[in-house]
Design a protein around this motif. Sequence first.
Motif, mmCIF file in Angstrom:
data_model
loop_
_atom_site.group_PDB
_atom_site.id
_atom_site.type_symbol
_atom_site.label_atom_id
_atom_site.label_comp_id
_atom_site.label_asym_id
_atom_site.label_seq_id
_atom_site.Cartn_x
_atom_site.Cartn_y
_atom_site.Cartn_z
ATOM 1 N N PRO A 40 -11.481 -2.712 -12.505
ATOM 2 C CA PRO A 40 -10.386 -3.609 -13.274
ATOM 3 C C PRO A 40 -8.977 -3.057 -13.200
ATOM 4 C CG PRO A 40 -11.891 -2.376 -14.884
ATOM 5 C CD PRO A 40 -12.566 -2.028 -13.359
ATOM 6 N N GLY A 41 -8.303 -4.115 -12.890
ATOM 7 C CA GLY A 41 -6.898 -3.701 -13.257
ATOM 8 C C GLY A 41 -6.282 -3.375 -11.667
ATOM 9 N N VAL A 42 -7.193 -3.450 -10.627
ATOM 10 C CA VAL A 42 -6.602 -3.101 -9.342
ATOM 11 C C VAL A 42 -6.231 -4.504 -8.668
ATOM 12 C CG1 VAL A 42 -7.046 -2.261 -6.922
ATOM 13 C CG2 VAL A 42 -7.928 -1.246 -9.190
ATOM 14 N N PRO A 43 -5.197 -4.607 -8.259
ATOM 15 C CA PRO A 43 -4.652 -6.094 -7.733
ATOM 16 C C PRO A 43 -5.364 -6.267 -6.552
ATOM 17 C CG PRO A 43 -2.798 -4.260 -7.278
ATOM 18 C CD PRO A 43 -3.943 -3.795 -8.340
ATOM 19 N N ARG A 44 -5.578 -7.606 -6.109
ATOM 20 C CA ARG A 44 -6.481 -8.003 -5.130
ATOM 21 C C ARG A 44 -5.392 -9.046 -4.518
ATOM 22 N NH1 ARG A 44 -10.616 -10.840 -7.668
ATOM 23 N NH2 ARG A 44 -9.370 -10.325 -9.678
ATOM 24 N N ILE A 45 -5.460 -8.866 -3.017
ATOM 25 C CA ILE A 45 -4.835 -9.922 -2.268
ATOM 26 C C ILE A 45 -5.860 -10.858 -1.077
ATOM 27 C CG2 ILE A 45 -4.040 -7.832 -0.809
ATOM 28 C CD1 ILE A 45 -1.531 -9.990 -0.116
ATOM 29 N N ALA A 46 -5.995 -12.000 -1.347
ATOM 30 C CA ALA A 46 -7.016 -12.453 -0.274
ATOM 31 C C ALA A 46 -5.893 -13.268 0.797
ATOM 32 C CB ALA A 46 -7.735 -13.630 -0.948
ATOM 33 N N ILE A 80 -11.472 7.961 -6.728
ATOM 34 C CA ILE A 80 -9.893 8.159 -6.390
ATOM 35 C C ILE A 80 -9.177 7.101 -6.749
ATOM 36 C CG2 ILE A 80 -10.865 9.347 -4.172
ATOM 37 C CD1 ILE A 80 -10.626 6.541 -2.795
ATOM 38 N N PRO A 81 -8.042 7.250 -6.919
ATOM 39 C CA PRO A 81 -6.955 6.000 -7.222
ATOM 40 C C PRO A 81 -6.879 4.907 -6.094
ATOM 41 C CG PRO A 81 -5.564 7.849 -6.645
ATOM 42 C CD PRO A 81 -7.379 8.255 -6.644
ATOM 43 N N ILE A 82 -7.087 3.794 -6.591
ATOM 44 C CA ILE A 82 -6.988 2.395 -5.563
ATOM 45 C C ILE A 82 -5.814 1.861 -6.067
ATOM 46 C CG2 ILE A 82 -7.996 0.667 -4.655
ATOM 47 C CD1 ILE A 82 -10.884 1.894 -5.653
ATOM 48 N N ALA A 83 -5.069 1.604 -4.783
ATOM 49 C CA ALA A 83 -3.573 0.881 -4.912
ATOM 50 C C ALA A 83 -3.940 -0.662 -4.984
ATOM 51 C CB ALA A 83 -2.820 1.271 -3.391
ATOM 52 N N LEU A 84 -5.122 -1.240 -4.037
ATOM 53 C CA LEU A 84 -5.155 -2.632 -4.050
ATOM 54 C C LEU A 84 -6.270 -2.662 -3.166
ATOM 55 C CD1 LEU A 84 -4.195 -4.000 -0.995
ATOM 56 C CD2 LEU A 84 -1.666 -3.185 -1.948
ATOM 57 N N PHE A 85 -6.874 -3.828 -3.327
ATOM 58 C CA PHE A 85 -7.997 -4.263 -2.310
ATOM 59 C C PHE A 85 -7.353 -5.600 -1.505
ATOM 60 C CE2 PHE A 85 -10.713 -2.455 -5.528
ATOM 61 C CZ PHE A 85 -11.619 -1.801 -4.660
ATOM 62 N N ALA A 89 0.943 -1.325 0.041
ATOM 63 C CA ALA A 89 0.208 -0.160 -0.021
ATOM 64 C C ALA A 89 0.800 1.214 0.067
ATOM 65 C CB ALA A 89 -0.980 -0.031 1.299
ATOM 66 N N LEU A 90 2.016 1.198 0.517
ATOM 67 C CA LEU A 90 3.025 2.202 0.729
ATOM 68 C C LEU A 90 3.868 2.446 -0.548
ATOM 69 C CD1 LEU A 90 4.165 2.064 4.403
ATOM 70 C CD2 LEU A 90 2.106 3.165 3.272
ATOM 71 N N LEU A 91 4.029 1.216 -1.314
ATOM 72 C CA LEU A 91 4.723 1.281 -2.456
ATOM 73 C C LEU A 91 3.821 1.762 -3.734
ATOM 74 C CD1 LEU A 91 6.597 -2.130 -1.929
ATOM 75 C CD2 LEU A 91 7.735 -0.002 -1.950
ATOM 76 N N ARG A 92 2.617 1.439 -3.850
ATOM 77 C CA ARG A 92 1.677 1.878 -4.931
ATOM 78 C C ARG A 92 0.973 3.186 -4.669
ATOM 79 N NH1 ARG A 92 0.417 -1.823 -8.560
ATOM 80 N NH2 ARG A 92 -1.416 -1.243 -8.815
ATOM 81 N N ASP A 93 0.769 3.664 -5.765
ATOM 82 C CA ASP A 93 -0.115 5.054 -5.802
ATOM 83 C C ASP A 93 -1.378 4.732 -5.416
ATOM 84 O OD1 ASP A 93 2.075 6.358 -6.665
ATOM 85 O OD2 ASP A 93 1.730 6.125 -8.823
ATOM 86 N N GLY A 94 -2.058 5.727 -4.647
ATOM 87 C CA GLY A 94 -3.416 5.496 -4.275
ATOM 88 C C GLY A 94 -3.498 5.025 -2.890
ATOM 89 N N VAL A 95 -4.924 4.698 -2.563
ATOM 90 C CA VAL A 95 -4.990 4.049 -1.202
ATOM 91 C C VAL A 95 -5.515 2.734 -1.269
ATOM 92 C CG1 VAL A 95 -7.634 4.852 -1.580
ATOM 93 C CG2 VAL A 95 -6.656 4.576 0.941
ATOM 94 N N ALA A 96 -5.200 2.016 -0.225
ATOM 95 C CA ALA A 96 -5.492 0.255 -0.016
ATOM 96 C C ALA A 96 -6.627 0.167 0.550
ATOM 97 C CB ALA A 96 -4.237 -0.368 0.400
ATOM 98 N N ILE A 97 -7.718 -0.360 0.159
ATOM 99 C CA ILE A 97 -8.828 -0.569 0.789
ATOM 100 C C ILE A 97 -8.608 -2.093 1.397
ATOM 101 C CG2 ILE A 97 -11.342 -0.835 0.638
ATOM 102 C CD1 ILE A 97 -10.281 1.850 -0.039
ATOM 103 N N VAL A 98 -8.798 -2.105 2.867
ATOM 104 C CA VAL A 98 -8.841 -3.340 3.433
ATOM 105 C C VAL A 98 -9.954 -3.720 3.870
ATOM 106 C CG1 VAL A 98 -7.539 -4.626 5.337
ATOM 107 C CG2 VAL A 98 -6.361 -2.579 4.268
ATOM 108 N N ALA A 107 -8.928 13.623 -0.749
ATOM 109 C CA ALA A 107 -8.253 14.557 -0.943
ATOM 110 C C ALA A 107 -6.775 13.635 -1.021
ATOM 111 C CB ALA A 107 -7.901 15.443 0.309
ATOM 112 N N GLY A 108 -6.832 12.466 -1.017
ATOM 113 C CA GLY A 108 -5.502 11.620 -1.031
ATOM 114 C C GLY A 108 -4.830 11.622 0.294
ATOM 115 N N ASN A 109 -5.550 11.613 1.419
ATOM 116 C CA ASN A 109 -4.831 11.873 2.735
ATOM 117 C C ASN A 109 -4.543 10.399 3.534
ATOM 118 O OD1 ASN A 109 -4.737 14.745 2.488
ATOM 119 N ND2 ASN A 109 -6.815 15.057 3.569
ATOM 120 N N TYR A 110 -5.072 9.366 2.836
ATOM 121 C CA TYR A 110 -4.819 8.089 3.393
ATOM 122 C C TYR A 110 -3.929 7.196 2.267
ATOM 123 C CZ TYR A 110 -8.237 9.583 7.051
ATOM 124 O OH TYR A 110 -8.789 10.386 7.639
ATOM 125 N N ASP A 111 -3.108 6.255 3.003
ATOM 126 C CA ASP A 111 -2.649 5.073 2.354
ATOM 127 C C ASP A 111 -3.578 3.934 2.468
ATOM 128 O OD1 ASP A 111 -0.249 6.560 1.476
ATOM 129 O OD2 ASP A 111 0.226 6.608 3.573
#
Length: 539
Positions: A168-174, A133-138, A56-65, A108-112
């Motif tokens: 589409p295109g947003v990586p997912r980690i289960a 908003i840009p999403i880094a990953l789910f 989440a810190l390496l990719r642009d956008g916010v990671a949704i957990v 506003a892009g204030n969270y990772d």
Amino acid sequence: MTSLAVRAQTLLREIFGYTEFRGQQAEIITHIANGNSCLVLMPTGGGKSLCYQLPALLRDGVAIVISPLIALMENQVSVLHERGVRATYLNSTQTSKAAAVIEQDMLAGNYDLVYVAPERLLTNRFHALLQRIPIALFAIDEAHCVSQWGHDFRPEYGRLSMLPEKFPGVPRIALTASADARTRTDILRCLELGQARAFISSFDRPNLCYRITARSNSRRQLLNFIRNQHPGEAGIVYCQSRKKTEETAAWLNANHIPALAYHAGMETPVRTQHQKKFLRENGIVMIATSAFGLGIDKPDIRFVAHLDLPRSIESYYQETGRAGRDGLPADAWMVYGPSDIIRLRYQAESNAGQISIPVQQAATARLDALLALCETTACRRTRLLDYFGEPSDSSSELACGNCDACLTTTPVQDVTLAAQKALSCVYRTGQNFGMEYLIDVLTGKQTNRIRQWGHDRVSTFGIGHELSIEGWRIVFRHLLALGYFTAGGERFTLQLAPAARGILRGETRIKLRLSPYHHSASHQQAPIGLSAPDVCEIR
């Protein structure tokens, strides 16, 4: 080393305080940071959270957990704040005004990282927000919840299959700590992960010593265990009921063991206070229901105890895995008895009409596997690893050297004759009585109740003098656990199951560990043979 790997190593050291990755962490993090999806199966304490927090810190956008429990997300966000990571959560404890402020900060892009429950993620309002908003990953935490074969199925998780279509295109980690092969396959299918790579770590926790013992006086047994094995050390004690957690905590405190209760029915401020005290102070014992523990980052928990059987091996494995996360020796200790077996089988039967037959069969198989773990005379660690599909030397009676089965000097004995007597006694008395009454018949007690029913005249009266009362309880518990008895009616009386035929005909052998204490004084040295019982045969 690639520039991505260098950045990951730097963040690991500067933010998370570790000098090196563990196991497959580095490979998983690089895989996700490069935009790929995957399934991660890693034991509790293995470092699953880092596998999505660092990408989440390496990719642009916010990671949704996506997280199933409020306590889990709140704890993880608190830890991330202490490390200077921009993280927050959205859950039902917040006012609509507070949630609106967080949503504006997201825009506003204030969270990772933002932690949410699956119910919120599935709302149209939240979908609309994420589209802006840009999403880094789910990250789908506790991913076993997605599968109907999993031990904690949640329908909301099943709807997460919409993620690749909506985003589409947003990586997912289960991620999950406990899923057998069937559940893993179902996770990949339900989340439409297709050919996504699966990272499966070893289920073995060699620093944990597994101990399962018969319940006699559970509070006294727990007190002795803590005083003798872990004085002044932190631990978790799991109970099935809220009332039992409070009563056990009060009893331990009265016996000079600092203990706190935790369950979902407590007021949130009290529950939060207890959790913080447990995390920050030394030597606290937390008495809790299964609501406690997910995401708890306390490495020096020296023991996890169970005063009641959990629902499955998956639950047991996940809960015991909270001990010894620092890699130092720790204990997984549990007491159980026939009442646990009856309770769990009754619950399984009560749920039968509410779920499909295949799911019911899977639930029954999980329960049978748990009971087999409790009753095994072989290595418990081998049983656990075999259950999760990890190769082990299952041919060895003594494999790990760090469980009660491997450490005991009590020999395994053939108790088939005693089992035949127990089954025959159930049959001869009409299959309408409980275990303690049947033991009284076998040991020849002249009680008013036995005389009233005329059971002092049945052929099985008094034929069980070779075992003590506690020895007979072990035999009955073993037969009940492995399905040779069923317990029915309001009084949970014992009836013979079809599988009992094999024992009564001598086709199935029963082996147990019985110490001299479990034999009656007059028969301590006498071997149990196959000579003269009155054995009935079920036709």
